[in-house]
Design an enzyme around this catalytic site. Structure first.
Site, PDB file in Angstrom:
ATOM      1  N   ASP A 145     -13.565  -0.648   0.140  1.00 13.64           N
ATOM      2  CA  ASP A 145     -13.578  -0.564  -1.219  1.00 13.64           C
ATOM      3  C   ASP A 145     -13.468  -1.885  -1.566  1.00 13.64           C
ATOM      4  O   ASP A 145     -12.133  -3.148  -1.996  1.00 13.64           O
ATOM      5  CB  ASP A 145     -12.083   0.146  -1.874  1.00 13.64           C
ATOM      6  CG  ASP A 145     -11.502  -0.138  -2.739  1.00 13.64           C
ATOM      7  OD1 ASP A 145     -11.761   1.292  -3.817  1.00 13.64           O
ATOM      8  OD2 ASP A 145     -11.085  -1.179  -3.304  1.00 13.64           O
ATOM      9  N   TYR A 174     -12.421  -8.400  -8.422  1.00 10.46           N
ATOM     10  CA  TYR A 174     -11.844  -8.728  -7.250  1.00 10.46           C
ATOM     11  C   TYR A 174     -12.722 -10.413  -7.008  1.00 10.46           C
ATOM     12  O   TYR A 174     -13.735 -10.973  -6.963  1.00 10.46           O
ATOM     13  CB  TYR A 174     -11.524  -7.850  -6.206  1.00 10.46           C
ATOM     14  CG  TYR A 174     -11.442  -6.726  -5.850  1.00 10.46           C
ATOM     15  CD1 TYR A 174     -10.613  -6.525  -7.149  1.00 10.46           C
ATOM     16  CD2 TYR A 174     -11.148  -5.162  -4.904  1.00 10.46           C
ATOM     17  CE1 TYR A 174      -9.802  -5.551  -7.579  1.00 10.46           C
ATOM     18  CE2 TYR A 174     -10.704  -4.611  -5.254  1.00 10.46           C
ATOM     19  CZ  TYR A 174      -9.677  -4.588  -6.613  1.00 10.46           C
ATOM     20  OH  TYR A 174      -8.911  -2.787  -6.134  1.00 10.46           O
ATOM     21  N   LYS A 198     -15.587  -0.849  -8.828  1.00  4.99           N
ATOM     22  CA  LYS A 198     -14.513  -0.303 -10.122  1.00  4.99           C
ATOM     23  C   LYS A 198     -15.837  -0.742 -11.571  1.00  4.99           C
ATOM     24  O   LYS A 198     -15.797  -2.296 -11.061  1.00  4.99           O
ATOM     25  CB  LYS A 198     -13.834  -0.406  -9.642  1.00  4.99           C
ATOM     26  CG  LYS A 198     -13.418  -0.063  -8.396  1.00  4.99           C
ATOM     27  CD  LYS A 198     -11.732  -0.008  -8.480  1.00  4.99           C
ATOM     28  CE  LYS A 198     -11.761   0.280  -6.982  1.00  4.99           C
ATOM     29  NZ  LYS A 198     -11.187  -1.096  -6.019  1.00  4.99           N
ATOM     30  N   HIS A 240     -11.135   1.062 -12.949  1.00  7.26           N
ATOM     31  CA  HIS A 240     -10.843   0.687 -12.960  1.00  7.26           C
ATOM     32  C   HIS A 240      -8.796   0.819 -13.342  1.00  7.26           C
ATOM     33  O   HIS A 240      -8.192   1.214 -12.692  1.00  7.26           O
ATOM     34  CB  HIS A 240     -10.575  -0.423 -12.773  1.00  7.26           C
ATOM     35  CG  HIS A 240      -9.858  -1.416 -11.715  1.00  7.26           C
ATOM     36  ND1 HIS A 240     -10.568  -2.343 -11.192  1.00  7.26           N
ATOM     37  CD2 HIS A 240      -9.195  -1.363 -11.071  1.00  7.26           C
ATOM     38  CE1 HIS A 240     -10.204  -3.165 -10.226  1.00  7.26           C
ATOM     39  NE2 HIS A 240      -8.661  -2.564  -9.558  1.00  7.26           N
TER      40      HIS A 240
HETATM   41  P1  NDP Z   1      -2.184  -3.713   1.040  1.00  7.73           P
HETATM   42  O1  NDP Z   1      -0.681  -2.913   0.833  1.00  7.73           O
HETATM   43  O2  NDP Z   1      -2.788  -2.980   1.677  1.00  7.73           O
HETATM   44  O3  NDP Z   1      -1.498  -5.070   1.407  1.00  7.73           O
HETATM   45  C1  NDP Z   1      -2.352  -6.349   1.788  1.00  7.73           C
HETATM   46  C2  NDP Z   1      -0.777  -6.961   2.499  1.00  7.73           C
HETATM   47  O4  NDP Z   1      -0.629  -5.987   4.125  1.00  7.73           O
HETATM   48  C3  NDP Z   1      -1.935  -8.214   3.272  1.00  7.73           C
HETATM   49  O5  NDP Z   1      -0.682  -9.316   2.657  1.00  7.73           O
HETATM   50  C4  NDP Z   1      -1.967  -8.131   4.512  1.00  7.73           C
HETATM   51  O6  NDP Z   1      -1.595  -9.652   4.857  1.00  7.73           O
HETATM   52  C5  NDP Z   1      -0.438  -7.961   5.402  1.00  7.73           C
HETATM   53  N1  NDP Z   1      -0.931  -6.183   6.303  1.00  7.73           N
HETATM   54  C6  NDP Z   1      -1.879  -5.811   5.991  1.00  7.73           C
HETATM   55  N2  NDP Z   1      -2.230  -5.425   7.430  1.00  7.73           N
HETATM   56  C7  NDP Z   1      -0.501  -6.051   8.332  1.00  7.73           C
HETATM   57  C8  NDP Z   1       0.017  -5.289   9.216  1.00  7.73           C
HETATM   58  N3  NDP Z   1      -0.668  -4.455  10.494  1.00  7.73           N
HETATM   59  N4  NDP Z   1       1.165  -6.230   9.987  1.00  7.73           N
HETATM   60  C9  NDP Z   1       1.714  -6.377   9.004  1.00  7.73           C
HETATM   61  N5  NDP Z   1       0.449  -7.630   7.204  1.00  7.73           N
HETATM   62  C10 NDP Z   1      -0.109  -6.253   6.781  1.00  7.73           C
HETATM   63  O7  NDP Z   1      -2.779  -4.781  -0.285  1.00  7.73           O
HETATM   64  P2  NDP Z   1      -3.539  -4.321  -1.942  1.00  7.73           P
HETATM   65  O8  NDP Z   1      -2.735  -4.713  -2.616  1.00  7.73           O
HETATM   66  O9  NDP Z   1      -4.530  -5.544  -1.450  1.00  7.73           O
HETATM   67  O10 NDP Z   1      -4.222  -2.943  -1.462  1.00  7.73           O
HETATM   68  C11 NDP Z   1      -4.795  -2.596  -0.159  1.00  7.73           C
HETATM   69  C12 NDP Z   1      -6.591  -2.531  -1.275  1.00  7.73           C
HETATM   70  O11 NDP Z   1      -6.656  -1.882  -2.494  1.00  7.73           O
HETATM   71  C13 NDP Z   1      -7.047  -3.257  -2.198  1.00  7.73           C
HETATM   72  O12 NDP Z   1      -7.186  -4.569  -1.416  1.00  7.73           O
HETATM   73  C14 NDP Z   1      -7.921  -3.336  -2.906  1.00  7.73           C
HETATM   74  O13 NDP Z   1      -9.479  -2.957  -2.673  1.00  7.73           O
HETATM   75  C15 NDP Z   1      -7.138  -2.196  -3.403  1.00  7.73           C
HETATM   76  N6  NDP Z   1      -6.390  -1.811  -4.579  1.00  7.73           N
HETATM   77  C16 NDP Z   1      -6.814  -1.070  -5.826  1.00  7.73           C
HETATM   78  C17 NDP Z   1      -6.033  -1.266  -7.422  1.00  7.73           C
HETATM   79  C18 NDP Z   1      -6.495  -0.335  -8.463  1.00  7.73           C
HETATM   80  O14 NDP Z   1      -6.107  -0.461  -9.384  1.00  7.73           O
HETATM   81  N7  NDP Z   1      -7.292   0.998  -8.012  1.00  7.73           N
HETATM   82  C19 NDP Z   1      -5.230  -2.629  -7.454  1.00  7.73           C
HETATM   83  C20 NDP Z   1      -4.892  -2.426  -6.375  1.00  7.73           C
HETATM   84  C21 NDP Z   1      -5.412  -2.658  -4.784  1.00  7.73           C
HETATM   85  P3  NDP Z   1      -2.477 -10.384   6.039  1.00  7.73           P
HETATM   86  O15 NDP Z   1      -4.068 -10.564   4.759  1.00  7.73           O
HETATM   87  O16 NDP Z   1      -2.210 -11.315   6.920  1.00  7.73           O
HETATM   88  O17 NDP Z   1      -2.717  -9.010   7.295  1.00  7.73           O
END
Ligand code: NDP
Length: 338
Positions: A58, A63, A95, A126
């Site tokens: 995604d 981004y 998006k 988006h």
């Molecule tokens: P997430 O809810 O996926 O959380 C990401 C965080 O979780 C990071 O800090 C990561 O840290 C941590 N994390 C991941 N796996 C673990 C684990 N196993 N244990 C502990 N911590 C963990 O964040 P997003 O807000 O980025 O949402 C995911 C995706 O959704 C985005 O990347 C994007 O592609 C999409 N999105 C779409 C939007 C829209 O408007 N359509 C808006 C927001 C997001 P670390 O890197 O250190 O693992």
């Protein structure tokens, strides 16, 4: 009681509202990033596809300050060259950002160029928002979220109508020569906005997808019910509550994890799969990414217990100033405490 791990890569959802059958992996890899994280993002995508077997990515025009699509494109190119995967085995989503609300074709073409692809599997609007198109003199690029210098308020294009973007996407998808998009959908729409799209006779193809924030603290019950009734597949973004993964600290989630000797992360992913929702977590921790392989069959009681978190105490994590005009959002500014 220990549960048998099941392979995430086998979990697929059939999309409706497509000319030809389109199957989307239920689990995808998120790529929202800062502009200084491009290299590690590229590596994370490669680990996700090569080591974890993830096939769905995604991304979005916006981004990484408009740069992440280049990193995604490089990762895909290398993975194909290294014969890890073929293009057809991947499912790529991008998006259209609201600063190009009236230029869907241009936005798509820029995305394809950056991604080095001939087509995307899914194109999403988006946000149901129209920003003014204002060029940043320092970069020559459009401001992503233009703000008034004096008031600090987001600058919307008052002449714009958010549905225009989806209508342009519909026209691209239905053009006789379309080879660039396999499915179309929307993100951050409320029920009232979806109803408007569904009722509009000038739109030939209804959205296959709604992508919204969805996690135990925001279970989007009403939206999911509406989408299920109308054949729209829901993708949950920010499944872990975004940066810092606050959802993984919830005691209810950890209790279930402990009972099965799995992690809180496993519980969240498994909750999505059990609910027939798609999910797109992000991680730049390569060890974690390599382990994004499995889900577990939670019981209905466990699913209900997690659902209850958002019923008792709902909380929206992605809620920025420019979202204040949308139903269900508050436009909370980032400096406020969570
Ligand atoms: P997430 O809810 O996926 O959380 C990401 C965080 O979780 C990071 O800090 C990561 O840290 C941590 N994390 C991941 N796996 C673990 C684990 N196993 N244990 C502990 N911590 C963990 O964040 P997003 O807000 O980025 O949402 C995911 C995706 O959704 C985005 O990347 C994007 O592609 C999409 N999105 C779409 C939007 C829209 O408007 N359509 C808006 C927001 C997001 P670390 O890197 O250190 O693992």
């Amino acid at each position: 009681m220990s549960l048998t791990p099941k392979l995430l890569k086998d979990a697929q959802i059939k999309l409706n509202n497509t000319h030809n059958p389109v199957f989307m992996p239920q689990f995808g890899f998120g790529t929202a990033a800062n502009a200084d994280e491009l290299e590690i993002n590229k590596e994370a995508i490669k680990v996700a596809v090569r080591d974890a077997g993830i096939r769905c990515i995604d991304t979005a025009r916006f981004y990484g300050g408009g740069k992440i699509e280049y990193a995604v494109g490089e990762a895909i190119e290398e993975l194909i060259k290294e014969k890890v995967v073929t293009r057809e085995e991947l499912f790529i989503t991008t998006k259209i950002w609201p600063n190009q609300w009236n230029k869907a074709q241009e936005s798509l073409d820029k995305s394809l160029k950056a991604l080095k692809l001939d087509y995307v599997d899914l194109l999403l609007q988006h946000w149901p928002i129209c920003f003014l198109e204002i060029v940043n003199p320092a970069t020559g690029e459009l401001y992503g979220t233009p703000h008034d210098e004096k008031t600090g308020k987001p600058l919307y294009d008052e002449t714009g109508d958010y549905i225009t973007t989806y209508k342009q996407m519909d026209a691209i998808y239905n053009s006789p020569n379309n080879t660039k998009v396999r499915a179309i959908g929307v993100s951050n729409y409320a029920v009232s906005q979806l109803e408007r799209v569904l009722a509009d006779d000038t739109i030939k193809t209804k959205p296959s997808i709604l992508q919204v924030e969805l996690n135990p603290q925001l279970n989007q019950e009403e939206l999911v019910k509406f989408c299920t009734k109308n054949g729209i597949v829901v993708i949950g973004y920010s499944p872990l509550g975004s940066t810092g993964a606050p959802i993984l600290k919830l005691p209810e989630v950890n209790e279930i994890a402990k009972a099965h000797d799995i992690t809180a992360y496993d519980v969240i992913v498994s909750w999505f799969i059990k609910k027939n929702l798609a999910v797109i977590p992000r991680s730049l921790n390569l060890q974690r990414v390599a382990k994004m392989k499995y889900y577990y069959d939670l019981t209905d009681d466990e699913v209900a217990k997690i659902d209850q978190i958002g019923i008792d105490k709902p909380y929206r994590h992605i809620d920025e100033d420019f979202t204040a005009i949308l139903p269900g959002f508050t436009g909370r500014v980032k400096t406020e405490n969570k």
